[in-house]
Design a protein around this motif. Structure first.
Motif, PDB file in Angstrom:
ATOM      1  N   LYS A 172       0.848  -1.176   0.000  1.00 14.63           N
ATOM      2  CA  LYS A 172       0.000   0.000   0.000  1.00 14.63           C
ATOM      3  C   LYS A 172       0.892   1.236   0.000  1.00 14.63           C
ATOM      4  O   LYS A 172       2.121   1.129  -0.049  1.00 14.63           O
ATOM      5  CB  LYS A 172      -0.926  -0.017   1.216  1.00 14.63           C
ATOM      6  N   GLU A 173       0.296   2.417   0.069  1.00 15.85           N
ATOM      7  CA  GLU A 173       1.070   3.650  -0.047  1.00 15.85           C
ATOM      8  C   GLU A 173       2.194   3.718   0.988  1.00 15.85           C
ATOM      9  O   GLU A 173       3.330   4.086   0.660  1.00 15.85           O
ATOM     10  CB  GLU A 173       0.161   4.859   0.117  1.00 15.85           C
ATOM     11  N   PRO A 192      -7.206  -5.742  -3.586  1.00 16.19           N
ATOM     12  CA  PRO A 192      -6.480  -4.480  -3.753  1.00 16.19           C
ATOM     13  C   PRO A 192      -7.401  -3.327  -4.119  1.00 16.19           C
ATOM     14  O   PRO A 192      -8.399  -3.500  -4.815  1.00 16.19           O
ATOM     15  CB  PRO A 192      -5.497  -4.783  -4.894  1.00 16.19           C
ATOM     16  N   GLU A 193      -7.040  -2.153  -3.614  1.00 17.92           N
ATOM     17  CA  GLU A 193      -7.739  -0.922  -3.953  1.00 17.92           C
ATOM     18  C   GLU A 193      -6.848  -0.102  -4.878  1.00 17.92           C
ATOM     19  O   GLU A 193      -5.698  -0.456  -5.141  1.00 17.92           O
ATOM     20  CB  GLU A 193      -8.055  -0.141  -2.673  1.00 17.92           C
ATOM     21  N   ASP A 196      -2.821   0.314  -4.780  1.00 21.19           N
ATOM     22  CA  ASP A 196      -2.142  -0.827  -4.175  1.00 21.19           C
ATOM     23  C   ASP A 196      -1.356  -1.590  -5.238  1.00 21.19           C
ATOM     24  O   ASP A 196      -1.714  -1.587  -6.423  1.00 21.19           O
ATOM     25  CB  ASP A 196      -3.146  -1.781  -3.526  1.00 21.19           C
TER      26      ASP A 196
END
Length: 210
Positions: A172-173, A192-193, A196
């Motif tokens: 992630k970020e 996942p978004e 991601d």
């Protein structure tokens, strides 16, 4: 292997499910769950005795590929209380040239003195530069978090409606969750978004899923 750059540092994601920090020469391993095989066998599960040695063979394989100065376990090194696998672990640690460290996880209930007697340094959490090392995923402003605990996996669909569930590095970020290393640990499927990155782990390579 696949490399990813985070905070101007280079991290190599390996098919063993481990991650090597190039600049610090640290190999990260999450969720080995040593002792789980012996625990299952004690309670009547039909798990072969040879499976106990398999994790140690895999650990040796993971370490041999990068010759780290330090091997850092990101929690759940042992699955539960002491059992026969601790004796194998003592011999394994004695044979290692690298410093062994442990960021403790929720399963790490063995008396810390046992680890300290083997020269293993233990942490509840650890900060190196702008990186936060924990077992359970944590968001903290100004830091990038490396962690385990989740046993991340991803579901891939192919032609003919085939579905595969594979372990992965889930980025992630400000966080990267390592896959579980141990045998018989299972995977938790994550969705996942946007933003991601999912790096699927296969026996031969690590693949960024687009």
């Amino acid at each position: 292997m696949t490399k990813t750059s985070i905070h101007n540092n280079t991290f190599t994601l390996l098919p063993t499910g481990t991650m090597f920090w190039e600049e610090q020469e640290i190999l990260f391993i999450a969720d080995v769950h040593l002792g789980k095989v012996a625990h299952f066998r004690k309670h009547g599960s039909a798990v072969p005795q040879e499976a106990i040695l398999k994790n140690f063979e895999l650990l040796d394989e993971a370490i041999s590929c990068c010759d780290p100065k330090e091997v850092c376990f990101l929690g759940d090194l042992f699955h539960s209380a002491l059992n026969i696998e601790w004796l194998y672990f003592e011999k394994w640690v004695d044979a290692q040239a690298a410093q062994i460290t442990l960021v403790t996880g929720n399963h790490d209930i063995i008396n810390p003195e046992r680890f300290e007697q083997l020269g293993i340094k233990m942490f509840d959490e650890r900060v190196i530069d702008t990186f936060l090392l924990t077992h359970i995923p944590e968001e903290r402003e100004g830091y990038f978090n490396f962690c385990g605990h989740i046993h991340p996996g991803v579901r891939l669909k192919g032609l003919g409606r085939q579905v595969m569930k594979l372990p992965c590095f889930f980025k992630k970020e400000n966080q990267l969750i390592l896959p579980a290393f141990g045998e018989f640990t299972g995977n938790y499927i994550l969705e996942p978004e946007a933003g991601d990155e999912v790096f699927v782990v296969t026996p031969e390579e690590v693949i960024l899923v687009e």
